[in-house]
Design a protein around this motif. Structure first.
Motif, mmCIF file in Angstrom:
data_model
loop_
_atom_site.group_PDB
_atom_site.id
_atom_site.type_symbol
_atom_site.label_atom_id
_atom_site.label_comp_id
_atom_site.label_asym_id
_atom_site.label_seq_id
_atom_site.Cartn_x
_atom_site.Cartn_y
_atom_site.Cartn_z
ATOM 1 N N GLY A 1 0.780 -1.332 0.211
ATOM 2 C CA GLY A 1 -0.229 0.039 -0.034
ATOM 3 C C GLY A 1 0.863 1.227 0.016
ATOM 4 O O GLY A 1 0.315 2.465 -0.106
ATOM 5 N N ASP A 2 2.210 1.041 -0.013
ATOM 6 C CA ASP A 2 2.810 2.405 0.044
ATOM 7 C C ASP A 2 3.261 2.768 -1.245
ATOM 8 O O ASP A 2 3.230 1.900 -2.255
ATOM 9 C CB ASP A 2 4.080 2.269 1.184
ATOM 10 N N HIS A 3 3.696 4.133 -1.579
ATOM 11 C CA HIS A 3 3.970 4.531 -3.026
ATOM 12 C C HIS A 3 5.424 5.255 -2.911
ATOM 13 O O HIS A 3 6.136 5.657 -1.774
ATOM 14 C CB HIS A 3 3.055 5.702 -3.369
ATOM 15 N N LEU A 4 6.053 5.346 -4.239
ATOM 16 C CA LEU A 4 7.204 5.928 -4.183
ATOM 17 C C LEU A 4 6.829 7.061 -5.264
ATOM 18 O O LEU A 4 6.358 6.899 -6.210
ATOM 19 C CB LEU A 4 8.433 5.169 -4.790
ATOM 20 N N ILE A 5 6.882 8.180 -5.088
ATOM 21 C CA ILE A 5 6.650 9.290 -5.652
ATOM 22 C C ILE A 5 7.494 10.445 -5.911
ATOM 23 O O ILE A 5 8.302 10.952 -5.151
ATOM 24 C CB ILE A 5 5.287 10.103 -5.210
ATOM 25 N N ILE A 6 8.136 10.560 -7.047
ATOM 26 C CA ILE A 6 9.354 11.422 -7.331
ATOM 27 C C ILE A 6 9.053 12.599 -8.378
ATOM 28 O O ILE A 6 8.233 12.038 -9.512
ATOM 29 C CB ILE A 6 10.514 10.659 -7.934
ATOM 30 N N VAL B 1 8.067 10.467 -0.691
ATOM 31 C CA VAL B 1 7.886 11.656 -1.696
ATOM 32 C C VAL B 1 8.864 12.636 -1.855
ATOM 33 O O VAL B 1 9.417 13.245 -1.162
ATOM 34 C CB VAL B 1 6.598 12.337 -1.220
ATOM 35 N N VAL B 2 9.631 12.561 -3.318
ATOM 36 C CA VAL B 2 10.474 13.257 -3.467
ATOM 37 C C VAL B 2 10.158 14.600 -4.374
ATOM 38 O O VAL B 2 9.415 14.234 -5.337
ATOM 39 C CB VAL B 2 11.570 12.433 -4.325
ATOM 40 N N GLY B 3 10.327 15.853 -4.081
ATOM 41 C CA GLY B 3 9.817 16.942 -4.728
ATOM 42 C C GLY B 3 10.467 16.978 -6.149
ATOM 43 O O GLY B 3 11.059 16.023 -6.593
ATOM 44 N N ASN B 4 10.346 18.363 -6.491
ATOM 45 C CA ASN B 4 10.874 18.381 -8.119
ATOM 46 C C ASN B 4 12.273 19.153 -7.963
ATOM 47 O O ASN B 4 12.442 19.963 -6.864
ATOM 48 C CB ASN B 4 9.908 19.441 -8.677
#
Length: 220
Positions: free
Chosen positions: A60-65, A119-122
């Motif tokens: 259920g977790d995510h990697l968001i870059i 979560v990694v931003g821009n």
């Protein structure tokens, strides 16, 4: 019209060591923005297999870059299922070995602590061989020094480094940081981005600050 790099290319230049990784990642719980690249002389397109560890989407977790991130060779993102149960006497994962051990213990994934998404931003630069732990948030414009282990959130436009990674410095003063976050250049249309590239690469930060004020005022 300008000749602008294609975000849908796997290898955007002749060297083929940098890979736009949104185009090679298949897991349904990994989301990566345009132009974010992973650099590796051995297997840059193998990012999902080699650099996102213990990824079980059913957990259920995510990697968001975000967009325009630079991820150096050897960086690892540790997903939540890498954890062990810490709420009981032992951390040993008896359940995964089957038999009577499985029959007498709760399902393995149900026992693990939930740290949430990574979560990694821009416009984030992550140096060589860094380790990003489960649930970490890294803000826009941050820099993570090589060989760092990130166990706490990193604010926008800061530099962190070490094991565990600690605050080193602010990249810019508070006013410029706020202007950059409002400007969010990574969301500009491609042709507009080309026009502002000289500004983004200008080391005269006072000049940049004044130019951003003018642009932001004009868009109100």
């Amino acid at each position: 019209m300008h000749q602008i790099p294609d975000p849908d290319q796997v290898f955007p230049n002749e060297y083929k060591t940098s890979c736009f990784i949104k185009n090679v990642v298949k897991a349904p719980n990994i989301f990566i923005g345009d132009y974010t690249y992973y650099d590796d002389t051995v297997d840059p397109a193998g990012f999902e297999k080699n650099n996102v560890l213990f990824n079980y989407p059913e957990f259920g977790d995510h990697l968001i870059i975000g967009k325009f991130c630079a991820i150096a060779s050897g960086t690892k993102f540790i997903m939540g299922p890498a954890n062990h149960r810490v709420s009981s006497i032992t951390t040993y994962p008896f359940h995964v070995f089957g038999g009577a051990w499985q029959e007498n213990t709760p399902p393995h994934l149900d026992q693990l602590p939930r740290k949430g998404d990574i979560v990694v931003g821009n416009d984030v630069w992550i140096g060589r061989e860094c380790v990003i732990m489960p649930g970490i948030k890294i803000g826009d414009g941050a820099i993570v020094a090589a060989y760092s282990v990130v166990v706490k959130d990193i604010p926008p436009y800061t530099v962190f480094g070490g094991n565990p990674a600690k605050f080193i410095k602010q990249r810019f003063d508070e006013e410029l940081t706020e202007l950059l976050l409002k400007f969010a250049w990574w969301d500009l249309e491609p042709e507009t981005l080309v026009e502002v590239l000289p500004l983004l690469c200008d080391p005269d930060l006072e000049k940049v600050k004044q130019a951003l004020k003018i642009r932001l005022t004009a868009t109100k």
